[in-house]
Structure formats: structure tokens, C-alpha cells
Motif scaffolding. Sequence first.
Motif, PDB file in Angstrom:
ATOM      1  N   GLN A 357       0.914  -1.156   0.363  1.00  0.00           N
ATOM      2  CA  GLN A 357       0.306   0.127  -0.302  1.00  0.00           C
ATOM      3  C   GLN A 357       0.789   1.162   0.164  1.00  0.00           C
ATOM      4  OE1 GLN A 357      -3.238   0.269   3.003  1.00  0.00           O
ATOM      5  NE2 GLN A 357      -3.373  -1.860   2.364  1.00  0.00           N
ATOM      6  N   GLY A 358       2.223   1.446   0.837  1.00  0.00           N
ATOM      7  CA  GLY A 358       2.969   2.249   0.993  1.00  0.00           C
ATOM      8  C   GLY A 358       3.410   3.084  -0.831  1.00  0.00           C
ATOM      9  N   GLU A 359       4.001   1.138  -1.344  1.00  0.00           N
ATOM     10  CA  GLU A 359       4.382   1.659  -2.730  1.00  0.00           C
ATOM     11  C   GLU A 359       3.514   2.423  -3.659  1.00  0.00           C
ATOM     12  OE1 GLU A 359       7.150   1.130  -3.348  1.00  0.00           O
ATOM     13  OE2 GLU A 359       8.526   0.175  -1.563  1.00  0.00           O
ATOM     14  N   LEU A 360       2.233   1.583  -3.547  1.00  0.00           N
ATOM     15  CA  LEU A 360       1.451   2.249  -3.998  1.00  0.00           C
ATOM     16  C   LEU A 360       0.752   3.819  -3.948  1.00  0.00           C
ATOM     17  CD1 LEU A 360      -1.656   2.158  -5.571  1.00  0.00           C
ATOM     18  CD2 LEU A 360      -2.753   1.694  -4.138  1.00  0.00           C
ATOM     19  N   ASP A 361       0.726   4.191  -2.760  1.00  0.00           N
ATOM     20  CA  ASP A 361       1.102   5.866  -2.798  1.00  0.00           C
ATOM     21  C   ASP A 361       2.351   6.673  -3.031  1.00  0.00           C
ATOM     22  OD1 ASP A 361      -1.970   6.187  -1.533  1.00  0.00           O
ATOM     23  OD2 ASP A 361      -1.235   4.589  -0.423  1.00  0.00           O
ATOM     24  N   LEU A 362       3.084   6.078  -2.990  1.00  0.00           N
ATOM     25  CA  LEU A 362       4.189   6.234  -3.312  1.00  0.00           C
ATOM     26  C   LEU A 362       4.484   6.372  -5.356  1.00  0.00           C
ATOM     27  CD1 LEU A 362       6.898   7.638  -2.493  1.00  0.00           C
ATOM     28  CD2 LEU A 362       8.172   5.516  -2.165  1.00  0.00           C
ATOM     29  N   LEU A 363       4.080   5.224  -5.208  1.00  0.00           N
ATOM     30  CA  LEU A 363       4.717   5.175  -7.498  1.00  0.00           C
ATOM     31  C   LEU A 363       3.146   6.495  -7.839  1.00  0.00           C
ATOM     32  CD1 LEU A 363       4.750   4.729  -9.914  1.00  0.00           C
ATOM     33  CD2 LEU A 363       4.272   3.098  -9.820  1.00  0.00           C
ATOM     34  N   THR A 364       1.634   6.667  -7.251  1.00  0.00           N
ATOM     35  CA  THR A 364       0.427   7.063  -7.847  1.00  0.00           C
ATOM     36  C   THR A 364       1.259   8.968  -7.290  1.00  0.00           C
ATOM     37  OG1 THR A 364      -1.182   5.527  -6.764  1.00  0.00           O
ATOM     38  CG2 THR A 364      -1.716   8.160  -7.126  1.00  0.00           C
TER      39      THR A 364
END
Length: 412
Positions: A357-364
Amino acid sequence: MGIKFGEKLRQARLQNKMTQAQLGAGKYSTSYISLLETGSREPTSEIITELSGRLGLDREAMESWNTPVSADEAEFVLLEHRARQSYTAREYTDAEKTATEAAAVALRLKNSSAWWNMMFLRAESLRDQGRFDEYRLVAEEVLSHPLTDESLALKVRAETLVANAYLGLGKLHIAVDHALTAVELGRDLPGDSLIYIGALFALVASLAESGQLDEAWRTCQTLSDAVAKGAPSQTAGNAYWAIGNVAFKRQDIASGLANHQLAAQRLLPASDIELWARFNKASASMRLSAGVVEQETLQCIEKAELALSVIGGNPSETLELHLIRARWLHLNGQPAEALEQLKPVDEDREALSQHLQGELDLLTARCLVGTGRHQDALPHLSRAQQAFASAGSPDRASLAIELATEIRSANR
């Protein structure tokens, strides 16, 4: 039928005040005696002759242990066989359901070895469905069972099981603790023991995911030595895969590519297409994290997508592959297309671990910055920082904080 034999063998060994190592000394490994006692291996005529002599028992009496004599025992044998067949066929829902039924029968039989064996299989089936909360609960139940403390091999397997459950949940500091325990205990097993190698896998993965790369690399050297002693091809392939992952994270790109090439030579679709899919997905992710955006990386993504289209996959695996494809697009200068790829991932984000979930928000956030929407990126960076902190990944949390600071500074 070996499950009844295994329970009686354990009872006889304990009555003789012998450890598994003492019973097998000179002929059978501790791990093999453990497999006999949990019913994971069927005893041959030679084994029955040898062990009956070591335990001072009549051979024919021991032979009789290998035949079910009650309806419950016969029911257990059928359920165990079906559970294992379903698991081998990757029918994980049926495997989990049937293993649960078999464990209940084992309780009626007061057969702790049978119960342990089926609960372990149940946990693995939950893991492979991506049901990590349930997987953790079952794994901890296995770890806390009194039988686990009676066998070093079972203890190592159970600690590894729990470590992998917390790794899947993104609770990395807890995963590291259990994996460390498994490895420390496993040092007393033979150096090429697959149980010990499994513990090393868990430790490498949890250390690497939590950013402890120096410690992970040292463990990789131990893992490399262990598989060099003649591990099966697939086990060696998994090892090179794990070692390559750590090399990529350490920015040792040449070593990462070399080890993943060694893994690709051993992990073939004809042998295990599901494992092949996971390897290519993971290899693509590692390459992208290291900034390797050559055509070979896209080929890894396409291979994983093809394999999952054939075999299906649990929801979290499918979402993770979308995330990897989005990273590819972002790194190749296509942030708008990457944001489109991320939409279905964000809609079902709860299926992902805290770390992902952290990777998702960072990439977004990075994609939003790439399209000029700097202010829209800030809420995603705040969520990313919180998710990484909760997952025990402070290095990734720091990246989110740094990017947010840069955006705010540029707006002053």
C-alpha cells in the motif's frame, strides 16, 4: 497410512528417552525421523526393521502400526490424501477446507502428529490464497502446539511458517524476529537441510524488505553455501532468485542480473508454471527498483501476465502485477498511462499488504508529480509514509517524507 505409524513411533521414542537425532543416528537424519513421525513419509520394510531394532520392539508389532484399524483412521487417510492432491493441483480452497476436516478427525483420534501435519498444510493453503490474516492465526496455533517443542525440525518449520505470515502482512520487524529464531535453531540441522534452507529464505526476504541490506547480504552468503551442497534444482533456483533480489536492492546490478539469470535457468514453466509466474513478476519488480528498464524487464512482466492468465492468481498477486506494470510505464516516461494502470489497484488497496500500500501511494505521488499535479501528490505521500512506518520499513518512509518536503519547498 504413515500417520498412525508416525504417532506410535514418536510415543515409542519418547518412552525410550531418545531424541530424533539419537534414533536416526548413523543412518537417518533428524529431519527424516521428523517426517516419519508427522506422517509425511511412509516407512519402508527396511526402515521398520531398523527402527524396531533400535527401539527394542517386535518387528511385526511395528509393522501393524502401518495399517488403519478404525473408521476414523480410514477417514483421516482419505481426507489427508485429498488435501494433498488438491494442494498439488493448486486447488487451494479445497486443500484448506479438507485439511481443516482432517485436522478435526485427528483431534478425535487424539493424534497430535496428524493434527500438526494437517494444520501446517492448512496454513500453506491459506498463504497461497493470499489470506494472510487467517494464515497468521493458523501458523501461530501450530507454533504454540506442544508437539512443536518436541522436535527441532518441527520448531524450525513452525517459526519459518510464522515468519512468512508476518512477511505477507507487511509486519516486517516481527517477521525478522521469527526468521532469526528459525535460522538460529536450524544451525543444528544438517547444512543442506531443506528445512534450514527454508528458514534462510524467510530471513533473507524479511531482512531485505525491512531495509537491513547488509544483514540480508550476509545471510545470502550462507544460503548460497547451503544450496551449493547439492540442493534440488528448484530449491537452488529459488535461492538465486532471493540472492539476486538482495543484490538489486544493494544496487549491485550486475550481481542481481547474474543471479536472476541463474534462477531463470532452473525455474522453468514446464516444472511449475505458478512459481515461474511469481519469479518473473518478482524479477521485473527488482529490476525496476534498480532502474533497469531494458526490454528484458518488460519481457519478465509479460511472462508473468501470461502465466497468471493461464493459472489465475489470488487478488493480491494480480494487483501487484498491475503495480509493476505501472512502475514500468512511469520509468519509461508515461506517468498518465501509469496512473490509469493504478486505478484498479487503488480501488482494491485493502487486498495489499501495508508495505505494498505504501508502494502504491508513493508511485501514485510520483506519477502525479510527473503530470504537474504536485499538490495532489501530498496526501498520497502522507499515506505512503504511514504505511511504510507501520510495515517496519523506515527507509521507504523517509523517501516519502523527502519527496513531500521537496514539493512543499518548491511551492514557497
